[in-house]
Design an enzyme around this catalytic site. Structure first.
Site, short mmCIF file in Angstrom:
data_model
loop_
_atom_site.label_atom_id
_atom_site.label_comp_id
_atom_site.label_asym_id
_atom_site.label_seq_id
_atom_site.Cartn_x
_atom_site.Cartn_y
_atom_site.Cartn_z
CE LYS A 291 46.57 45.18 49.19
NZ LYS A 291 45.75 45.13 47.99
CG ASP B 64 42.58 46.43 46.54
OD1 ASP B 64 41.75 46.43 45.60
OD2 ASP B 64 43.80 46.56 46.38
NE ARG C 236 38.81 43.88 42.53
CZ ARG C 236 39.81 44.59 43.08
NH1 ARG C 236 40.26 44.31 44.28
NH2 ARG C 236 40.33 45.60 42.42
N GLY D 263 39.76 35.39 48.04
CA GLY D 263 40.46 35.83 49.26
C GLY D 263 41.91 35.39 49.21
CB ALA D 264 44.82 37.24 48.49
CE LYS E 113 41.34 25.74 44.04
NZ LYS E 113 40.47 26.87 43.75
NE ARG F 64 48.39 37.65 43.25
CZ ARG F 64 47.87 38.45 44.19
NH1 ARG F 64 48.20 39.70 44.27
NH2 ARG F 64 47.01 37.99 45.06
C1 LIG Z 1 41.42 41.65 39.95
C2 LIG Z 1 41.67 40.96 41.25
C3 LIG Z 1 41.60 41.68 42.42
C4 LIG Z 1 41.81 41.05 43.65
N1 LIG Z 1 41.63 41.74 44.80
C5 LIG Z 1 41.69 41.11 45.99
C6 LIG Z 1 41.36 41.77 47.20
O1 LIG Z 1 41.01 42.96 47.24
N2 LIG Z 1 41.46 41.06 48.36
C7 LIG Z 1 41.82 39.74 48.38
O2 LIG Z 1 41.85 39.13 49.46
N3 LIG Z 1 42.14 39.10 47.24
C8 LIG Z 1 42.09 39.73 46.05
N4 LIG Z 1 42.39 39.05 44.90
C9 LIG Z 1 43.02 37.71 44.97
C10 LIG Z 1 42.01 36.59 45.11
O3 LIG Z 1 41.44 36.63 46.39
C11 LIG Z 1 42.67 35.23 44.89
O4 LIG Z 1 43.67 35.03 45.83
C12 LIG Z 1 43.29 35.04 43.51
O5 LIG Z 1 42.51 35.64 42.52
C13 LIG Z 1 43.44 33.55 43.18
O6 LIG Z 1 42.19 32.92 43.12
P1 LIG Z 1 41.41 32.60 41.75
O7 LIG Z 1 40.00 33.02 41.95
O8 LIG Z 1 42.08 33.26 40.61
O9 LIG Z 1 41.35 31.06 41.60
P2 LIG Z 1 42.22 29.81 42.08
O10 LIG Z 1 41.23 28.84 42.56
O11 LIG Z 1 43.33 30.22 42.99
O12 LIG Z 1 42.83 29.34 40.73
C14 LIG Z 1 42.05 28.88 39.64
C15 LIG Z 1 42.96 28.75 38.43
O13 LIG Z 1 43.35 30.04 38.01
C16 LIG Z 1 44.73 30.05 37.63
N5 LIG Z 1 45.47 30.94 38.56
C17 LIG Z 1 45.03 31.42 39.74
N6 LIG Z 1 45.93 32.25 40.31
C18 LIG Z 1 46.97 32.27 39.47
C19 LIG Z 1 48.21 32.93 39.50
N7 LIG Z 1 48.58 33.74 40.50
N8 LIG Z 1 49.04 32.73 38.44
C20 LIG Z 1 48.69 31.94 37.41
N9 LIG Z 1 47.51 31.30 37.33
C21 LIG Z 1 46.67 31.44 38.34
C22 LIG Z 1 45.18 28.63 37.70
O14 LIG Z 1 44.96 28.03 36.46
C23 LIG Z 1 44.27 28.01 38.71
O15 LIG Z 1 44.13 26.63 38.56
C24 LIG Z 1 42.15 39.67 43.67
C25 LIG Z 1 42.21 38.94 42.49
C26 LIG Z 1 41.96 39.55 41.30
C27 LIG Z 1 41.98 38.75 40.06
#
Ligand SMILES: Cc1cc2nc3c(=O)[nH]c(=O)nc-3n(C[C@H](O)[C@H](O)[C@H](O)COP(=O)(O)OP(=O)(O)OC[C@H]3O[C@@H](n4cnc5c(N)ncnc54)[C@H](O)[C@@H]3O)c2cc1C
Length: 280
Positions: A72, A106, A157, A161-162, A174, A262
């Site tokens: 970061k 990131d 990547r 968005g988190a 969503k 998370r």
């Molecule tokens: C490798 C990686 C790098 C990332 N880097 C960044 C970044 O640089 N900046 C940033 O803003 N965000 C980052 N993120 C986070 C991302 O933005 C999302 O907040 C996060 O991935 C949750 O969204 P989703 O696409 O998995 O789907 P969602 O729509 O949130 O979830 C879809 C399904 O996936 C499963 N799931 C999702 N999250 C979880 C969890 N935590 N535990 C268990 N099951 C889950 C569930 O079954 C859910 O129904 C990253 C995520 C990943 C995987």
């Protein structure tokens, strides 16, 4: 750590993390690692972060792990001074290049997107190619950012968005975030460069596989990325089907904000965490 964080964080030390990285590699998974930490406000502290990342890059190379680094920019001083963050990252990226490494920048809160993309572009224009960054589908600005980056054949990547963002900059719904993800994903896959499809969303994983097959997109042009501890079975299923899967595997004593993000994403994780806390 004992309170449940160990499901999502690969320990507090590099030694503990290396054990996890090796285990992931043995299962056919690639990995990246991050020294957890963000929002550094002391210039001196960024020096020790750079030092720590040099050690990580060297350790990965020495141990021949299939792993790279994701970091970061606020950990490298972006909130103090953009130039400081750039110089810190450039030092690291040049070092990583000498060791066959790769650095992913990131993406953080929306106020850092301009600076992050400027720094990524500067590195590429300085001839440093073993770097990539991240785009977030929840931001309205991202399609324009993608178009501007495409001539660089970027390594990107794509995530949803988190962070908690205002409705003036990001889709609040969503379903809109998911639909934007699909549009960005398809554009990335059809253009040059490398796409890391970072999601745990099965529908998006399936869509990627189908879209790539329908459009003759080679498997080496994209990879899946998921977080350590999240949907491990899906990660292994994809490996078995011949896809590259990278597991983002952070470590470090400053794991608390990461864990909170998370837990915020999924109430079931909170339950898991609480059960372990009570047992612990
Ligand atoms: C490798 C990686 C790098 C990332 N880097 C960044 C970044 O640089 N900046 C940033 O803003 N965000 C980052 N993120 C986070 C991302 O933005 C999302 O907040 C996060 O991935 C949750 O969204 P989703 O696409 O998995 O789907 P969602 O729509 O949130 O979830 C879809 C399904 O996936 C499963 N799931 C999702 N999250 C979880 C969890 N935590 N535990 C268990 N099951 C889950 C569930 O079954 C859910 O129904 C990253 C995520 C990943 C995987």
């Amino acid at each position: 750590m004992q309170l449940g964080a160990a499901r999502f964080v690969a320990g507090e030390t590099l030694d503990e993390c290396v054990v996890v990285l090796r285990r992931l590699n043995e299962q056919g998974l690639h990995a990246n690692t991050t020294l957890l930490g963000e929002g550094v406000l002391e210039p001196g502290e960024t020096e020790s972060v750079v030092g720590a990342y040099r050690t990580i890059v060297d350790r990965i190379a020495d141990e021949q792990l299939r792993a790279n680094v994701a970091l970061k920019l606020t950990h490298l001083g972006l909130e103090i001074d953009e130039e400081l963050a750039y110089e810190n990252l450039r030092t690291l990226a040049e070092h990583a290049a000498t060791r066959g490494g790769f650095i992913r920048i990131d993406m953080e809160q929306s106020q850092f997107v301009d600076a992050t993309l400027r720094i990524y572009r500067r590195l590429r224009e300085a001839g440093i190619d073993a770097v990539g960054t991240v785009l977030q589908s929840y931001l309205y600005r991202t399609p324009a950012d993608l178009e501007a980056l495409l001539p660089l054949e970027p390594n990107l990547r794509l995530v949803k968005g988190a962070y908690l963002e205002a409705p003036s900059v990001a889709y609040p719904k969503k379903s809109d975030v998911d639909a934007a993800y699909v549009r960005l994903l398809e554009r990335m896959l059809l253009e040059g460069g490398h796409t890391a499809v970072a999601t745990h969303d099965s529908a998006l994983v399936q869509h990627t596989i189908r879209f790539a097959a329908d459009h003759g997109i080679d498997r080496d042009r994209f990879e899946f990325q998921m977080l350590y501890g999240v949907r491990p079975q899906l990660q292994l299923d994809l490996v078995r089907r011949g896809y590259k899967v990278l597991v983002a595997t952070p470590y470090g004593p400053e794991w608390y904000p990461y864990l909170m993000r998370r837990l915020g994403e999924r109430p079931a994780n909170l339950l898991f965490f609480l059960k372990n806390t009570i047992r612990g």
